[in-house]
Design a protein around this motif. Structure first.
Motif, PDB file in Angstrom:
ATOM      1  N   VAL A  30       0.708  -1.165   0.032  1.00 27.51           N
ATOM      2  CA  VAL A  30       0.011   0.013  -0.012  1.00 27.51           C
ATOM      3  C   VAL A  30       0.835   1.193   0.049  1.00 27.51           C
ATOM      4  CG1 VAL A  30      -1.788   1.346   1.357  1.00 27.51           C
ATOM      5  CG2 VAL A  30      -1.830  -1.371   1.194  1.00 27.51           C
ATOM      6  N   GLY A  31       0.649   2.112  -0.766  1.00 27.00           N
ATOM      7  CA  GLY A  31       1.552   3.605  -0.686  1.00 27.00           C
ATOM      8  C   GLY A  31       1.522   4.318   0.204  1.00 27.00           C
ATOM      9  N   HIS A 227     -19.262   7.138   2.245  1.00 30.86           N
ATOM     10  CA  HIS A 227     -18.057   6.566   2.779  1.00 30.86           C
ATOM     11  C   HIS A 227     -18.241   4.897   3.253  1.00 30.86           C
ATOM     12  CE1 HIS A 227     -15.489  10.385   3.406  1.00 30.86           C
ATOM     13  NE2 HIS A 227     -16.208  10.245   2.523  1.00 30.86           N
ATOM     14  N   GLY A 228     -19.298   4.470   2.612  1.00 36.40           N
ATOM     15  CA  GLY A 228     -19.562   3.023   3.282  1.00 36.40           C
ATOM     16  C   GLY A 228     -19.487   2.147   2.020  1.00 36.40           C
ATOM     17  N   SER A 229     -19.106   2.017   0.904  1.00 33.92           N
ATOM     18  CA  SER A 229     -18.976   1.178  -0.046  1.00 33.92           C
ATOM     19  C   SER A 229     -17.950   1.620  -0.793  1.00 33.92           C
ATOM     20  CB  SER A 229     -20.270   1.405  -0.837  1.00 33.92           C
ATOM     21  OG  SER A 229     -20.623   2.672  -1.540  1.00 33.92           O
ATOM     22  N   TRP A 255     -13.310   4.684   3.167  1.00 32.62           N
ATOM     23  CA  TRP A 255     -14.175   3.543   3.431  1.00 32.62           C
ATOM     24  C   TRP A 255     -14.335   3.493   4.868  1.00 32.62           C
ATOM     25  CZ3 TRP A 255     -14.981  -0.867  -0.186  1.00 32.62           C
ATOM     26  CH2 TRP A 255     -16.170  -1.705   0.237  1.00 32.62           C
ATOM     27  N   ASP A 256     -15.013   4.331   5.449  1.00 34.88           N
ATOM     28  CA  ASP A 256     -15.197   4.699   6.850  1.00 34.88           C
ATOM     29  C   ASP A 256     -16.302   4.078   7.592  1.00 34.88           C
ATOM     30  OD1 ASP A 256     -12.978   6.270   6.801  1.00 34.88           O
ATOM     31  OD2 ASP A 256     -14.056   8.148   6.042  1.00 34.88           O
ATOM     32  N   ASP A 264     -10.718  -6.598   0.803  1.00 34.27           N
ATOM     33  CA  ASP A 264     -11.459  -5.685   0.014  1.00 34.27           C
ATOM     34  C   ASP A 264     -10.971  -4.397  -0.264  1.00 34.27           C
ATOM     35  OD1 ASP A 264     -13.599  -8.030  -0.176  1.00 34.27           O
ATOM     36  OD2 ASP A 264     -14.420  -7.445   1.422  1.00 34.27           O
ATOM     37  N   LEU A 265     -10.717  -3.795   0.879  1.00 33.89           N
ATOM     38  CA  LEU A 265      -9.943  -2.486   0.870  1.00 33.89           C
ATOM     39  C   LEU A 265      -8.744  -2.668  -0.184  1.00 33.89           C
ATOM     40  CD1 LEU A 265      -9.890  -1.042   4.431  1.00 33.89           C
ATOM     41  CD2 LEU A 265     -11.450  -0.543   2.525  1.00 33.89           C
ATOM     42  N   LEU A 266      -7.897  -3.490   0.085  1.00 32.03           N
ATOM     43  CA  LEU A 266      -6.632  -3.824  -0.805  1.00 32.03           C
ATOM     44  C   LEU A 266      -6.926  -3.908  -2.379  1.00 32.03           C
ATOM     45  CD1 LEU A 266      -3.602  -3.744  -0.691  1.00 32.03           C
ATOM     46  CD2 LEU A 266      -3.709  -6.192  -0.395  1.00 32.03           C
TER      47      LEU A 266
END
Length: 287
Positions: A30-31, A227-229, A255-256, A264-266
């Motif tokens: 991750v950057g 910020h939920g999807s 994504w809070d 999934d975030l990655l």
């Protein structure tokens, strides 16, 4: 005032407590990671232990949500002191806040509220930005808002307002593409035209996020900066257009709410990194 170090022109993710251990054990590619400053204003404990370990491995973007830059009252000096301690402790590569207000007298409002764009407001915001930068000893980035209403007394275009603040104070701008889409749909603006008019030479970081959608009392589309999807397709297309104008740029995926598992975030970060790599390859071909 000295500028912060530069974030890498890659995708970043918000750092969530439920992912601390997985990040440290797997060292994902991750950057950078972003943290909300107000979550780390205590003196110690597990949040700081984890953040210290992660900061040894990754660049950090520090993002504030409680300064109330647009408030009419003076800035909270104690809050500024806590921010200064955080910056001195972690030396983040970026510090940013919102063009919004969130305080009234002694009360804190858990929302980022819009401002009327007037000369009076411009003078207040510029003075507050200068105070923040002088107190923190670092350049800050100011984020364009997502809005759901417009003020009749506004006399300055939003883009011109942001550009004037940057010119007067020397601050940078954080361009939130999801906010552009939310505000554009809600107010009938052209989001591509907004991007094309934005003072891109002031931009130091980009944000992406997912929005929710409903309808207003007249049945028209109403977007909510939720910020939920995952990032919506129209926002990602607008982001690609922006990259074509600005080039490779550090980009946070926010994504809070309803935070998913870290893979999934990655996957979202990987999608952004590919878009950045595409624009970099195109720039090389043109050169």
């Amino acid at each position: 005032m000295t500028p912060t170090a530069t974030l890498p022109p890659r995708a970043g993710l918000g750092l969530k407590p439920e992912h601390y251990a997985e990040i440290l054990s797997t060292a994902p590619d991750v950057g950078f990671f972003e943290v909300h400053a107000e979550n780390y204003m205590g003196d110690g404990g597990p949040p700081h232990r984890y953040l210290s370990a992660i900061a040894e491995r990754y660049p950090l973007s520090l993002h504030g949500v409680g300064l109330s830059i647009g408030g009419a009252r003076p800035l909270d000096r104690e809050h500024l002191k806590r921010l200064r301690r955080l910056i001195d402790r972690y030396r983040p590569q970026s510090f940013s806040e919102h063009l919004a207000w969130s305080t009234h007298e002694t009360a804190y409002i858990p929302d980022l509220l819009p401002l009327p764009y007037t000369e009076e407001t411009l003078a207040t915001v510029a003075a507050h930005v200068c105070e923040v930068q002088d107190t923190l000893g670092t350049r800050m980035l100011l984020e364009n808002p997502s809005t759901y209403l417009l003020f009749e007394e506004s006399r300055i275009d939003e883009i011109d307002f942001l550009a004037a603040i940057a010119d007067r104070t020397g601050c940078g701008l954080l361009l939130d593409v999801n906010n552009v889409m939310v505000s554009s749909v809600n107010h009938g603006w052209d989001p591509v035209a907004y991007i094309d008019r934005f003072p891109l030479d002031h931009v130091g970081e980009i944000h992406l996020a997912g929005y929710d959608e409903t309808v207003d009392g007249e049945g028209a589309r109403l977007l909510i900066d939720a910020h939920g999807s995952a990032v919506r397709p129209d926002v990602f297309a607008l982001y690609r257009h922006l990259l074509g104008r600005i080039g490779a740029m550090p980009t946070l995926v926010e994504w809070d709410n309803d935070v998913p598992a870290f893979p999934d975030l990655l996957a979202e970060a990987t999608r952004v990194d590919r878009a950045i790599a595409d624009v970099a390859r195109h720039a090389l071909k043109v050169a």
